[in-house]
Design a protein around this motif. Structure first.
Motif, PDB file in Angstrom:
ATOM      1  N   GLU A   1      -0.884   6.709   2.100  1.00 20.79           N
ATOM      2  CA  GLU A   1       0.258   6.449   2.982  1.00 20.79           C
ATOM      3  C   GLU A   1      -0.222   6.286   4.435  1.00 20.79           C
ATOM      4  O   GLU A   1       0.224   5.397   5.162  1.00 20.79           O
ATOM      5  CB  GLU A   1       1.243   7.626   2.847  1.00 20.79           C
ATOM      6  N   ALA A   2      -1.158   7.160   4.806  1.00 21.58           N
ATOM      7  CA  ALA A   2      -1.711   7.080   6.164  1.00 21.58           C
ATOM      8  C   ALA A   2      -2.413   5.745   6.380  1.00 21.58           C
ATOM      9  O   ALA A   2      -2.351   5.154   7.458  1.00 21.58           O
ATOM     10  CB  ALA A   2      -2.687   8.229   6.399  1.00 21.58           C
ATOM     11  N   PHE A   3      -3.068   5.269   5.342  1.00 26.56           N
ATOM     12  CA  PHE A   3      -3.761   3.982   5.385  1.00 26.56           C
ATOM     13  C   PHE A   3      -2.754   2.857   5.656  1.00 26.56           C
ATOM     14  O   PHE A   3      -2.985   1.975   6.484  1.00 26.56           O
ATOM     15  CB  PHE A   3      -4.474   3.759   4.045  1.00 26.56           C
ATOM     16  N   ALA A   4      -1.614   2.933   4.976  1.00 24.66           N
ATOM     17  CA  ALA A   4      -0.562   1.933   5.184  1.00 24.66           C
ATOM     18  C   ALA A   4      -0.072   1.964   6.630  1.00 24.66           C
ATOM     19  O   ALA A   4       0.123   0.923   7.263  1.00 24.66           O
ATOM     20  CB  ALA A   4       0.595   2.196   4.221  1.00 24.66           C
ATOM     21  N   ARG A   5       0.097   3.173   7.166  1.00 28.20           N
ATOM     22  CA  ARG A   5       0.541   3.318   8.561  1.00 28.20           C
ATOM     23  C   ARG A   5      -0.499   2.735   9.515  1.00 28.20           C
ATOM     24  O   ARG A   5      -0.175   2.128  10.528  1.00 28.20           O
ATOM     25  CB  ARG A   5       0.770   4.798   8.899  1.00 28.20           C
ATOM     26  N   ALA A   6      -1.764   2.935   9.161  1.00 30.33           N
ATOM     27  CA  ALA A   6      -2.838   2.437  10.025  1.00 30.33           C
ATOM     28  C   ALA A   6      -2.826   0.903  10.067  1.00 30.33           C
ATOM     29  O   ALA A   6      -3.083   0.299  11.108  1.00 30.33           O
ATOM     30  CB  ALA A   6      -4.186   2.956   9.543  1.00 30.33           C
ATOM     31  N   ILE A   7      -2.516   0.274   8.925  1.00 31.41           N
ATOM     32  CA  ILE A   7      -2.421  -1.194   8.916  1.00 31.41           C
ATOM     33  C   ILE A   7      -1.297  -1.626   9.858  1.00 31.41           C
ATOM     34  O   ILE A   7      -1.440  -2.554  10.648  1.00 31.41           O
ATOM     35  CB  ILE A   7      -2.152  -1.735   7.486  1.00 31.41           C
ATOM     36  N   GLU A   8      -0.187  -0.902   9.786  1.00 33.80           N
ATOM     37  CA  GLU A   8       0.924  -1.219  10.696  1.00 33.80           C
ATOM     38  C   GLU A   8       0.537  -0.989  12.158  1.00 33.80           C
ATOM     39  O   GLU A   8       1.074  -1.626  13.055  1.00 33.80           O
ATOM     40  CB  GLU A   8       2.148  -0.359  10.351  1.00 33.80           C
TER      41      GLU A   8
ATOM     42  N   LYS B   1      -1.976  14.947  -2.542  1.00 36.16           N
ATOM     43  CA  LYS B   1      -2.642  14.909  -1.247  1.00 36.16           C
ATOM     44  C   LYS B   1      -3.294  13.564  -0.993  1.00 36.16           C
ATOM     45  O   LYS B   1      -3.289  13.047   0.120  1.00 36.16           O
ATOM     46  CB  LYS B   1      -3.695  16.014  -1.179  1.00 36.16           C
ATOM     47  N   GLU B   2      -3.877  13.007  -2.058  1.00 39.12           N
ATOM     48  CA  GLU B   2      -4.524  11.713  -1.923  1.00 39.12           C
ATOM     49  C   GLU B   2      -3.494  10.642  -1.558  1.00 39.12           C
ATOM     50  O   GLU B   2      -3.747   9.740  -0.764  1.00 39.12           O
ATOM     51  CB  GLU B   2      -5.239  11.345  -3.218  1.00 39.12           C
ATOM     52  N   GLY B   3      -2.324  10.801  -2.158  1.00 32.83           N
ATOM     53  CA  GLY B   3      -1.225   9.884  -1.853  1.00 32.83           C
ATOM     54  C   GLY B   3      -0.896   9.900  -0.368  1.00 32.83           C
ATOM     55  O   GLY B   3      -0.581   8.863   0.229  1.00 32.83           O
ATOM     56  N   LEU B   4      -0.986  11.075   0.245  1.00 37.17           N
ATOM     57  CA  LEU B   4      -0.735  11.190   1.685  1.00 37.17           C
ATOM     58  C   LEU B   4      -1.742  10.352   2.475  1.00 37.17           C
ATOM     59  O   LEU B   4      -1.396   9.706   3.462  1.00 37.17           O
ATOM     60  CB  LEU B   4      -0.843  12.650   2.134  1.00 37.17           C
TER      61      LEU B   4
ATOM     62  N   VAL C   1       0.844  -1.201   0.000  1.00 37.81           N
ATOM     63  CA  VAL C   1       0.000   0.000   0.000  1.00 37.81           C
ATOM     64  C   VAL C   1       0.881   1.253   0.000  1.00 37.81           C
ATOM     65  O   VAL C   1       0.562   2.256  -0.645  1.00 37.81           O
ATOM     66  CB  VAL C   1      -0.983  -0.014   1.205  1.00 37.81           C
ATOM     67  N   ARG C   2       2.010   1.183   0.678  1.00 40.97           N
ATOM     68  CA  ARG C   2       2.915   2.338   0.718  1.00 40.97           C
ATOM     69  C   ARG C   2       3.489   2.608  -0.686  1.00 40.97           C
ATOM     70  O   ARG C   2       3.562   3.759  -1.114  1.00 40.97           O
ATOM     71  CB  ARG C   2       4.026   2.090   1.730  1.00 40.97           C
ATOM     72  N   ASP C   3       3.854   1.530  -1.379  1.00 43.85           N
ATOM     73  CA  ASP C   3       4.331   1.692  -2.764  1.00 43.85           C
ATOM     74  C   ASP C   3       3.268   2.374  -3.620  1.00 43.85           C
ATOM     75  O   ASP C   3       3.558   3.241  -4.445  1.00 43.85           O
ATOM     76  CB  ASP C   3       4.640   0.319  -3.393  1.00 43.85           C
ATOM     77  N   TYR C   4       2.065   1.950  -3.392  1.00 41.60           N
ATOM     78  CA  TYR C   4       0.921   2.495  -4.141  1.00 41.60           C
ATOM     79  C   TYR C   4       0.762   3.990  -3.852  1.00 41.60           C
ATOM     80  O   TYR C   4       0.466   4.783  -4.743  1.00 41.60           O
ATOM     81  CB  TYR C   4      -0.329   1.704  -3.752  1.00 41.60           C
ATOM     82  N   ALA C   5       0.970   4.373  -2.598  1.00 39.23           N
ATOM     83  CA  ALA C   5       0.859   5.781  -2.202  1.00 39.23           C
ATOM     84  C   ALA C   5       1.854   6.630  -2.977  1.00 39.23           C
ATOM     85  O   ALA C   5       1.528   7.722  -3.449  1.00 39.23           O
ATOM     86  CB  ALA C   5       1.098   5.919  -0.703  1.00 39.23           C
ATOM     87  N   ASN C   6       3.061   6.102  -3.117  1.00 40.08           N
ATOM     88  CA  ASN C   6       4.078   6.854  -3.864  1.00 40.08           C
ATOM     89  C   ASN C   6       3.670   7.024  -5.315  1.00 40.08           C
ATOM     90  O   ASN C   6       3.955   8.047  -5.935  1.00 40.08           O
ATOM     91  CB  ASN C   6       5.431   6.133  -3.787  1.00 40.08           C
TER      92      ASN C   6
END
Ligand code: ADP
Ligand code: MG
Length: 553
Positions: free
Chosen positions: A448-455, A442-445, A432-437
């Motif tokens: 990225e937050a979604f990836a952090r939330a999974i962690e 702003k949407e990418g941010l 998901v983080r790769d996808y964010a990049n």
């Protein structure tokens, strides 16, 4: 606080009343923040119970009844949450419980993490709508990746039993059953296999087919799986057989008694001969009833109502086993299990109403006797007799068993599994983080937050194991960058990074996917609210009182 009172706008000097008196309105960021805070508080409460090292909660209700549990759905239910936004989270958790049967805490913690990250993004000036759309995109991608990360299971193959056993063990995280996990997992897998039904190329499992009978006393290791229905009753008469093979069963919801007349009738009998005749008449009626039962070839009678002593005597003489005052719900279970039909009028009884099974037997369970109706016509009738020393332990064991039954059933529904102990989440977060990049902006941010939330889910597992989350997360991330690190997670018992595949922490993909969906749904639902218009509390209380008064009338 920007609380706008009704009638606050008076451009012409005349107040314009839009809302009822006493209504409060919180709008904009304040409303959003308050809702987020409420939901995050719920997530914080649940956090400490997550994983095999999670703590229990002691819940005391208004009457002083105590429940000690580690089960997410139960905690949320008994907490009796009041705040509307917090209630939404409870609702979502219930949905998760109904859909997957496990993973309720994962869903709630994930929602909390998503909101926490959203708060940071709001501070950075992102609009809630951007966050919501980012989260939705991220979810879609995460689900797609989850299916790719997961491994296939062939439930058809009996060799998958070992794997299903591990799924059950991973779901039995509650302390009440910890020592008996292996033993219970065995029961759970056998039960689900028995009730699983293949239609076309899909499997259907209705875990409501598994009846759980709780009996205080003994230890959890005395629990047993029964292929059939168990009645918490005894055989009525000592002269009746205690064991009937090849049982032909009559299910009766009429009493085997002479019913007393509605009105108080007095019969004056002056002649002793008349007295005898009267008693004989009663005996004849009961004997005819028994005769009818015997004439259709039955050797077991299960009755929802009472059975008269005289009828018992005749039944015993015919070698028919009888059980009385059986619960309606059990009668219905027996109907489904034995293929018989509940009869309300003995005169209508015919051979086609008879149910069958291979064995009906009365056995001792702890101090009490129970009647086991086994190997029924319908093989999908399965029961688990749960034993434990304390009432509370039996209750908690039941909740854990239900989670495990659901988890194993989930693998039948969607035959894909993942390896847990944080491994799956770390791998998913990486993608998901790769996808964010790739998305950027702003949407990418938000992605990225979604990836952090999974962690954040893994972080909770680490924290509860008493380990350092920052250090551990860094190490896990590094491991997952390597191709052989796909399933690296944390063994919460040793506190070390381990391959979850080797550790054997196996979970259904369905649980994880629906937890991700449920968590995202809850968070985005809350993020989209910018206005809370609440009727006056006092009014509500008055309403409640009115209702109460009405009920009392
Ligand atoms: P939920 O309500 O979400 O199912 P649980 O308290 O049941 O929450 O915890 C489930 C989590 O515990 C899963 O993520 C699973 O991977 C993890 N887990 C189960 N057994 C172990 C173990 N032995 N070591 C590490 N993690 C484990
Ligand atoms: Mg669980």
């Amino acid at each position: 606080m920007a609380t706008v009172q009704p009638g606050a706008y008076e451009p012409t000097g005349i107040p314009v009343i839009i809302l009822k008196e006493g209504t409060s309105r919180t709008a904009g960021r304040d409303a959003l923040r308050a809702n987020m805070m409420a939901a995050m508080t719920i997530a914080e409460i649940i956090k400490t119970t997550y994983g095999p090292k999670g703590m229990d909660k002691m819940l005391v209700d208004a009457l002083g009844d105590v429940t000690i549990t580690n089960d997410g759905a139960t905690i949320l239910d008994k907490m009796d949450v009041q705040h509307p936004a917090a209630k939404m989270l409870v609702q979502i958790a219930k949905g998760q419980d109904e859909e997957a049967g496990d993973g309720t805490k994962t869903a709630v913690i994930f929602a909390g993490e998503l909101l926490k990250r959203a708060e940071e993004l709001l501070d950075k000036g992102l609009h809630p709508t951007t966050i919501v759309s980012g989260y939705k995109k991220a979810l879609e991608y995460a689900i797609q990746m989850a299916y790719q990360i997961a491994e296939d299971v062939n439930v058809e193959d009996k060799a998958s039993d070992e794997l299903l056993r591990k799924v059950a063990i991973s779901a039995l995280t509650s302390k009440a059953v910890h020592g008996a996990r292996e033993y219970l997992a065995d029961i759970v897998v056998k039960a689900v296999r028995q009730i699983a039904e293949k239609r076309g190329d899909r499997w259907y499992v209705d875990i409501d087919n598994v009846q759980i009978i709780k009996k205080k006393g003994g230890s959890i290791l005395d629990s047993q799986l029964v292929y059939g229905v168990v009645l918490d009753k005894e055989v009525v008469h000592p002269a009746m057989p205690r064991r009937v093979e090849n049982a032909k069963i009559v299910l009766l919801d009429a009493p085997l008694e002479i019913e007393k007349p509605e009105i108080d009738a007095e019969i004056r009998i002056s002649d002793p001969l008349q007295m005898r005749k009267f008693l004989e008449e009663k005996e004849n009626i009961l004997r005819d009833m028994v005769e009818k039962i015997s004439s259709v070839g039955a050797n077991v009678v299960i009755c929802q109502k009472g059975i008269d002593d005289v009828a018992q005597h005749y039944l015993a003489k015919k070698g028919i086993m009888a059980v009385r005052r059986v619960k309606r719900s059990d009668m219905e279970k027996l109907e489904r299990a034995t293929g018989g039909r509940i009869v309300s009028n003995i005169e209508d009884l015919s051979e086609k109403d008879i149910g069958s099974c291979e064995l009906v037997e009365e056995r001792k369970v702890g101090e009490d006797k129970m009647v086991f109706v086994e190997r029924c016509k319908n093989p999908r009738a399965v029961s688990i007799v749960l034993r434990a020393g304390l009432e509370r332990l039996v209750d908690e064991a039941e909740r854990s068993i239900r989670d495990a039954l659901s988890a194993v059933a989930d693998v039948f529904r969607v035959p894909k599994i993942i390896y847990g102990a944080g491994a799956f989440e770390m791998e998913l977060a990486k993608y998901v983080r790769d996808y964010a990049n790739k998305i950027g902006g702003k949407e990418g941010l938000a992605v990225e937050a979604f990836a952090r939330a999974i962690e954040g889910i893994v972080e909770t597992l680490i924290t509860n194991a008493g380990l350092d989350p920052v250090d551990m997360l860094m190490k896990l991330r590094a491991e997952h960058m390597k191709p052989e690190g796909k399933w690296i997670g944390i063994d919460v018992f040793s506190g070390k990074l381990t391959d979850s595949k080797v550790l054997g922490i196996i979970e259904p993909l369905l649980v994880k996917v629906s937890a991700l969906k449920a968590g995202t749904e809850a968070a985005t639902l809350i993020l989209r609210i910018d206005d809370v218009i609440a009727a006056s509390r006092r009014k509500e209380e008055e309403k409640k009182e009115e209702k109460k008064e009405k009920e009392e009338e």
